[in-house]
Design an enzyme around this catalytic site. Sequence first.
Site, PDB file in Angstrom:
ATOM      1  N   ASP A  98       0.824  -1.215   0.000  1.00  0.00           N
ATOM      2  CA  ASP A  98       0.000   0.000   0.000  1.00  0.00           C
ATOM      3  C   ASP A  98       0.859   1.267   0.000  1.00  0.00           C
ATOM      4  O   ASP A  98       2.084   1.197   0.136  1.00  0.00           O
ATOM      5  CB  ASP A  98      -0.942  -0.001   1.223  1.00  0.00           C
ATOM      6  CG  ASP A  98      -0.253  -0.465   2.506  1.00  0.00           C
ATOM      7  OD1 ASP A  98       0.990  -0.421   2.568  1.00  0.00           O
ATOM      8  OD2 ASP A  98      -0.954  -0.863   3.449  1.00  0.00           O
TER       9      ASP A  98
ATOM     10  N   ASP B  16      -7.109  -3.098  14.580  1.00  0.00           N
ATOM     11  CA  ASP B  16      -8.521  -3.423  14.348  1.00  0.00           C
ATOM     12  C   ASP B  16      -8.701  -4.580  13.366  1.00  0.00           C
ATOM     13  O   ASP B  16      -9.790  -4.817  12.863  1.00  0.00           O
ATOM     14  CB  ASP B  16      -9.253  -2.175  13.821  1.00  0.00           C
ATOM     15  CG  ASP B  16      -8.565  -1.600  12.576  1.00  0.00           C
ATOM     16  OD1 ASP B  16      -7.596  -2.213  12.067  1.00  0.00           O
ATOM     17  OD2 ASP B  16      -9.000  -0.541  12.099  1.00  0.00           O
TER      18      ASP B  16
ATOM     19  N   HIS C 278      -7.127  -4.825  10.397  1.00  0.00           N
ATOM     20  CA  HIS C 278      -6.969  -4.503   8.971  1.00  0.00           C
ATOM     21  C   HIS C 278      -5.709  -5.161   8.425  1.00  0.00           C
ATOM     22  O   HIS C 278      -4.766  -5.449   9.167  1.00  0.00           O
ATOM     23  CB  HIS C 278      -7.036  -2.991   8.701  1.00  0.00           C
ATOM     24  CG  HIS C 278      -5.863  -2.166   9.104  1.00  0.00           C
ATOM     25  ND1 HIS C 278      -5.926  -1.138  10.010  1.00  0.00           N
ATOM     26  CD2 HIS C 278      -4.568  -2.169   8.681  1.00  0.00           C
ATOM     27  CE1 HIS C 278      -4.745  -0.557  10.129  1.00  0.00           C
ATOM     28  NE2 HIS C 278      -3.908  -1.170   9.341  1.00  0.00           N
TER      29      HIS C 278
ATOM     30  N   GLU D 295      -9.449  -1.710   5.631  1.00  0.00           N
ATOM     31  CA  GLU D 295     -10.027  -1.412   6.942  1.00  0.00           C
ATOM     32  C   GLU D 295     -11.212  -2.346   7.219  1.00  0.00           C
ATOM     33  O   GLU D 295     -11.719  -2.989   6.296  1.00  0.00           O
ATOM     34  CB  GLU D 295     -10.503   0.048   6.950  1.00  0.00           C
ATOM     35  CG  GLU D 295      -9.392   1.071   6.714  1.00  0.00           C
ATOM     36  CD  GLU D 295      -8.544   1.328   7.948  1.00  0.00           C
ATOM     37  OE1 GLU D 295      -8.407   0.426   8.793  1.00  0.00           O
ATOM     38  OE2 GLU D 295      -8.009   2.444   8.078  1.00  0.00           O
TER      39      GLU D 295
HETATM   40  C1  GLP Z   1      -0.369   0.252   8.515  1.00  0.00           C
HETATM   41  C2  GLP Z   1      -0.035  -0.525   7.250  1.00  0.00           C
HETATM   42  C3  GLP Z   1      -0.285  -2.005   7.438  1.00  0.00           C
HETATM   43  C4  GLP Z   1       0.421  -2.481   8.699  1.00  0.00           C
HETATM   44  C5  GLP Z   1      -0.139  -1.748   9.884  1.00  0.00           C
HETATM   45  C6  GLP Z   1       0.456  -2.174  11.218  1.00  0.00           C
HETATM   46  O1  GLP Z   1      -1.714   0.483   8.660  1.00  0.00           O
HETATM   47  N1  GLP Z   1      -0.789  -0.075   6.123  1.00  0.00           N
HETATM   48  O2  GLP Z   1       0.185  -2.703   6.303  1.00  0.00           O
HETATM   49  O3  GLP Z   1       0.249  -3.865   8.845  1.00  0.00           O
HETATM   50  O4  GLP Z   1       0.120  -0.362   9.692  1.00  0.00           O
HETATM   51  O5  GLP Z   1       1.653  -1.507  11.457  1.00  0.00           O
HETATM   52  P1  GLP Z   1       2.619  -1.815  12.664  1.00  0.00           P
HETATM   53  O6  GLP Z   1       3.378  -3.007  12.274  1.00  0.00           O
HETATM   54  O7  GLP Z   1       3.457  -0.587  12.761  1.00  0.00           O
HETATM   55  O8  GLP Z   1       1.768  -2.028  13.854  1.00  0.00           O
END
Ligand code: GLP
Length: 272
Positions: free
Chosen positions: A68, A137, A139, A144
């Site tokens: 993304d 959450d 995602h 989402e």
């Molecule tokens: C963002 C990214 C996700 C990732 C998530 C969790 O929302 N788009 O791909 O999995 O963060 O991030 P973290 O690993 O920093 O908790």
Amino acid sequence: MRLIILKNYQELSIVGAKHVAGRILGESRPFVLGLPTGSTPLGIYQELIRWYRKGKLSFKQVISFNMDEYLGLATGHPQSYHSFMRENFFSHVDIQAPNTHILNGETGDPEAECRAYEEAIKAAGGIDLFLGGMGEDGHIAFNEPFSSLNSRTRVKTLTENTRAVNARFFDGDINQVPRAALTVGVGTIMDARELLIAASGPNKARAVHDAVEGSVSHRCPLSCLQNHPKATIICDQAAAGELEAGTVDYFNSLEQATREWASRELADQPSR
Ligand code: GLP
């Protein structure tokens, strides 16, 4: 689904990197790897870099597709996922720049950009292994809660919760966090031949519980893993904290049995 519960973040990073490296080394043709951003995969990237530096692993045959990118954020912005990947991984290994793909958040035509991304994945032969993280959450990528479980690469409005969590990368100011992103869809992720999803810390415990013990639901996009033929979650004990004791025992004993079986198989090999 396979669930591997590790002692801590360091173990998780080693096991995750070992898994990715094993798949890359096992392929003679180009290996198509889906990649995430976020704090969780940093340890895995560091391990992979370490092995590359030791000469044990090369990324020359790897074609990568990131999950993304923020919409409307300049590619060169320090918090763009382009910058993240360059700083934390690509500039440290021998992956070939033309083989790396990240959605362009600066595009004037997001729909065409998303369509072209799906086409590029197809042209590369599909994704062999999608490495991912998860949101608090549930995602996955930027899909989402209540995203269609059949969704493809598209524009997604970010929830207040996701923007608040990600504000830590934007001077703690939610107003600086973009309101939308380009993201591969849940369907795009499900098309990968294998999924490896990492989770660390107590903030992820609810998402792990929903994905593993809940039913498949768009409420927790990560629960799509239950319908994937080859999906593994690796998590530390904190992230497993909301699972029932019986579930933890079940997955731990399966891993134990697999290890014993594998060592017995090895013991049965004729010695050279
Ligand atoms: C963002 C990214 C996700 C990732 C998530 C969790 O929302 N788009 O791909 O999995 O963060 O991030 P973290 O690993 O920093 O908790």
